[in-house]
Design an enzyme around this catalytic site. Structure first.
Site, PDB file in Angstrom:
ATOM      1  N   GLU A 153      31.634 -62.150 -22.734  1.00  0.00           N
ATOM      2  CA  GLU A 153      30.837 -61.026 -22.242  1.00  0.00           C
ATOM      3  C   GLU A 153      31.727 -59.912 -21.719  1.00  0.00           C
ATOM      4  O   GLU A 153      31.452 -58.723 -21.933  1.00  0.00           O
ATOM      5  CB  GLU A 153      29.890 -61.510 -21.141  1.00  0.00           C
ATOM      6  CG  GLU A 153      28.856 -60.483 -20.700  1.00  0.00           C
ATOM      7  CD  GLU A 153      29.305 -59.612 -19.547  1.00  0.00           C
ATOM      8  OE1 GLU A 153      28.603 -58.634 -19.241  1.00  0.00           O
ATOM      9  OE2 GLU A 153      30.376 -59.885 -18.947  1.00  0.00           O
ATOM     10  N   GLU A 154      32.794 -60.269 -21.008  1.00  0.00           N
ATOM     11  CA  GLU A 154      33.603 -59.274 -20.324  1.00  0.00           C
ATOM     12  C   GLU A 154      34.493 -58.457 -21.260  1.00  0.00           C
ATOM     13  O   GLU A 154      35.063 -57.447 -20.843  1.00  0.00           O
ATOM     14  CB  GLU A 154      34.469 -59.950 -19.247  1.00  0.00           C
ATOM     15  CG  GLU A 154      33.682 -60.695 -18.174  1.00  0.00           C
ATOM     16  CD  GLU A 154      32.949 -59.773 -17.217  1.00  0.00           C
ATOM     17  OE1 GLU A 154      32.929 -58.558 -17.471  1.00  0.00           O
ATOM     18  OE2 GLU A 154      32.394 -60.268 -16.227  1.00  0.00           O
TER      19      GLU A 154
ATOM     20  N   ASP B  90      31.076 -63.492 -10.718  1.00  0.00           N
ATOM     21  CA  ASP B  90      30.563 -62.782 -11.887  1.00  0.00           C
ATOM     22  C   ASP B  90      31.089 -63.511 -13.116  1.00  0.00           C
ATOM     23  O   ASP B  90      32.237 -63.334 -13.493  1.00  0.00           O
ATOM     24  CB  ASP B  90      31.044 -61.325 -11.850  1.00  0.00           C
ATOM     25  CG  ASP B  90      30.713 -60.545 -13.105  1.00  0.00           C
ATOM     26  OD1 ASP B  90      29.878 -61.017 -13.897  1.00  0.00           O
ATOM     27  OD2 ASP B  90      31.309 -59.471 -13.297  1.00  0.00           O
TER      28      ASP B  90
ATOM     29  N   ASP C  66      32.629 -66.599 -19.279  1.00  0.00           N
ATOM     30  CA  ASP C  66      33.964 -66.036 -19.045  1.00  0.00           C
ATOM     31  C   ASP C  66      34.003 -65.230 -17.751  1.00  0.00           C
ATOM     32  O   ASP C  66      32.973 -64.864 -17.189  1.00  0.00           O
ATOM     33  CB  ASP C  66      34.399 -65.165 -20.229  1.00  0.00           C
ATOM     34  CG  ASP C  66      33.452 -64.010 -20.491  1.00  0.00           C
ATOM     35  OD1 ASP C  66      32.228 -64.183 -20.299  1.00  0.00           O
ATOM     36  OD2 ASP C  66      33.921 -62.928 -20.893  1.00  0.00           O
TER      37      ASP C  66
ATOM     38  N   ASP D 133      22.793 -62.282 -13.870  1.00  0.00           N
ATOM     39  CA  ASP D 133      24.079 -61.588 -13.803  1.00  0.00           C
ATOM     40  C   ASP D 133      24.005 -60.274 -13.033  1.00  0.00           C
ATOM     41  O   ASP D 133      24.789 -59.365 -13.275  1.00  0.00           O
ATOM     42  CB  ASP D 133      24.585 -61.328 -15.235  1.00  0.00           C
ATOM     43  CG  ASP D 133      26.052 -60.930 -15.281  1.00  0.00           C
ATOM     44  OD1 ASP D 133      26.764 -61.159 -14.281  1.00  0.00           O
ATOM     45  OD2 ASP D 133      26.480 -60.386 -16.311  1.00  0.00           O
TER      46      ASP D 133
ATOM     47  N   HIS E  86      35.366 -57.824 -10.673  1.00  0.00           N
ATOM     48  CA  HIS E  86      36.452 -57.359 -11.543  1.00  0.00           C
ATOM     49  C   HIS E  86      37.694 -56.954 -10.753  1.00  0.00           C
ATOM     50  O   HIS E  86      38.590 -56.322 -11.309  1.00  0.00           O
ATOM     51  CB  HIS E  86      36.011 -56.191 -12.440  1.00  0.00           C
ATOM     52  CG  HIS E  86      34.907 -56.526 -13.380  1.00  0.00           C
ATOM     53  ND1 HIS E  86      34.511 -55.690 -14.411  1.00  0.00           N
ATOM     54  CD2 HIS E  86      34.099 -57.606 -13.468  1.00  0.00           C
ATOM     55  CE1 HIS E  86      33.519 -56.244 -15.075  1.00  0.00           C
ATOM     56  NE2 HIS E  86      33.245 -57.408 -14.508  1.00  0.00           N
TER      57      HIS E  86
ATOM     58  N   HIS F  82      26.948 -65.597 -18.585  1.00  0.00           N
ATOM     59  CA  HIS F  82      28.155 -65.756 -19.407  1.00  0.00           C
ATOM     60  C   HIS F  82      29.167 -66.658 -18.706  1.00  0.00           C
ATOM     61  O   HIS F  82      29.227 -66.721 -17.476  1.00  0.00           O
ATOM     62  CB  HIS F  82      28.764 -64.398 -19.766  1.00  0.00           C
ATOM     63  CG  HIS F  82      29.157 -63.542 -18.587  1.00  0.00           C
ATOM     64  ND1 HIS F  82      30.397 -63.610 -17.992  1.00  0.00           N
ATOM     65  CD2 HIS F  82      28.475 -62.584 -17.923  1.00  0.00           C
ATOM     66  CE1 HIS F  82      30.466 -62.736 -17.008  1.00  0.00           C
ATOM     67  NE2 HIS F  82      29.311 -62.095 -16.939  1.00  0.00           N
TER      68      HIS F  82
END
Length: 486
Positions: free
Chosen positions: A146-147, A116, A79, A170, A458, A77
């Protein structure tokens, strides 16, 4: 300077990763990165497509002699999660990521790094741009949002992608192959409250819980880290019952898939109880530090004076909010019966925010068992409905059921053993890899997920291990050489 990472090996991967760090790409602000990727594919003279969901697909033909191999899809992904420390000035919609080398790792200054899934995307770009690799027909599928709910994966159309084998790039532990993942569902709670006048002889204060590690609400939930919202509400429950404290506003956490690191609340208290309040904050801080001495060494709970708030939350809503959040299940709910050490079901009480007469509470519930996911989400729904709040359950997505007889799994195990002398560990992940959703659109795909070692995704402590990026790249190249024939 960020550009120093371009000199790391393998340069072909790090140069592409650097390019990604220079383009702001938080979830739901992905126009620029999607345009960049379209231009990247077209600039290589490759077939490049973009669909209505914002997914970008780039196709590259097989190298001579490899035309009979099964088609491979690299998937990641575009984002990233926009998290920063409270003392860091950074606009994720405008500013590039300031990445730097810190010993054996690459990290960023005060923000998430975007490894990520930027490292996975960079590896796919490296295959597309390289002229010295052996591979069959390949496609790179770069998904959107995705997030924040996997909108790109949800919107992927059947028959758009041609390949047979999906390599999801991922995962975050080198030397491990992932063959399953958890599904998830969002719980969005809303309280409406009356804004009341601040009584006379009440003094205003700001409470701040800071210094927590935070992290990925799937990968890191097993670590037993503190949740800033739970700690704040635990104190507020005592203070509103025993010290006549009134709540003016609350602001804790941010993203549904990030364990909240900070929480703030503005309160007022009768003048005669100010000293008791301050003493209790100090007492609770000591309690929290004791309970999380190993997990959260930088935990801080402080109180300071502030401007008088414009209004207060009415007591009925204040008490309902505090009681419901205090009682709400959070963290690991159940471990898997099928795979040792794997979380089956969890909940992340991600954010609690009040503004202009509305309080919003957001949670992400995960489970590898669909019925367990729905039971927990409905239990949380019942709890908040008893507290007179509106609850919406949305964005449900399926997990990915492991297939231990997967042909690509067996091939990649053999490739790893041949090149590095051992069999990689087979894992399932307590996180929402897109494989579950993608497999629902393309049930014929043989899927596996792998990647380099990333820590604290994150969160502003996110970092990727340099040595494992090199190993990940070599493993990817060797795998491509050994893709079976059609």
């Amino acid at each position: 300077m960020s550009s120093e990472i371009k000199n790391l090996d393998p340069k072909v991967v790090w140069e592409h990763f650097y390019d990604l760090t220079q383009i702001p790409r938080p979830s739901k602000h992905e126009d620029a990165i999607q345009e960049f990727m379209v231009n990247f594919g077209e600039g290589l003279g490759l077939e490049t497509l973009k669909d209505a969901a914002g997914n970008v697909l780039i196709r590259k033909p097989a190298t001579p002699g490899m035309e009979n191999r099964k088609g491979v899809i690299f998937q990641g992904h575009l984002d990233m999660v926009p998290q920063k420390n409270s003392d860091t000035k950074h606009d994720f919609t405008k500013d590039p990521i300031d990445a730097y080398i810190d010993g054996d790792w690459v990290t960023a200054k005060g923000t998430t790094l975007g490894a990520d899934n930027g490292i996975g995307a960079a590896a796919a770009m490296a295959v597309l741009s390289s002229n010295d690799l052996e591979h069959g027909p390949v496609e790179a599928l770069f998904t959107a949002e995705e997030e924040t709910g996997m909108a790109g994966a949800f919107g992927l159309q059947p028959n758009w992608v041609k390949g047979d084998i999906l390599l999801n790039l991922d995962s975050e532990d080198e030397g491990e192959l992932y063959v399953g993942c958890a599904g998830g569902i969002d719980a969005s709670v809303q309280f409406e409250y009356d804004q009341l006048i601040v009584p006379k002889d009440f003094e205003p204060f700001k409470l701040a819980i800071t210094g927590l590690k935070g992290g990925h609400s799937g990968m890191d939930i097993i670590l037993g880290l503190a949740n800033a919202n739970k700690l704040m509400v635990r104190f507020l429950r005592y203070a509103t019952r025993e010290l006549d404290v009134r709540l003016a506003n609350i602001d804790g956490g941010s993203l549904r898939n990030a364990i909240p690191r900070e929480a703030f609340a503005e309160i007022v208290v009768p003048t005669e109880q100010v000293e008791a309040l301050k003493a209790k904050v100090s007492e609770f801080e000591s309690t929290y530090k004791s309970e999380f001495s190993k997990k959260e060494p930088n935990l801080s709970f402080k109180i300071e004076g502030c401007d008088k708030p414009d209004s207060l939350i009415d007591e009925y809503t204040q008490d309902n909010l505090i009681d419901a959040v205090y009682a709400c299940p959070n963290g690991v709910i159940r471990m898997s019966d099928d795979m040792e050490g794997l979380v089956e079901t969890s909940s992340n009480l991600a954010s609690v925010k009040s503004v202009n007469g509305v309080i919003k509470v957001n949670m992400l519930i995960r489970s590898s068992v669909e019925t367990a996911k729905m039971e927990l989400s409905e239990r949380i729904e019942s709890l908040f409905e008893l507290a007179d709040a509106e609850v919406i359950l949305s964005g449900s997505y399926p997990g990915w059921k492991p297939n231990l007889d997967s042909p690509i799994l067996k091939e990649m195990q053999e490739v790893y053993k041949t090149n590095w002398g051992k069999i990689p560990e087979i894992r399932a992940i307590h996180a929402g890899l897109e494989c579950g959703l993608l497999g629902s659109h393309y049930p014929n795909w043989d899927m596996i997920s792998f990647g380099p070692t990333i820590r604290s995704p994150h969160s502003p402590d996110e970092k990727v291990n340099i040595e494992t990026v090199s190993k990940f790249w070599e493993y990817l190249k060797e795998t491509l050489k050994h893709i079976p024939a059609k």
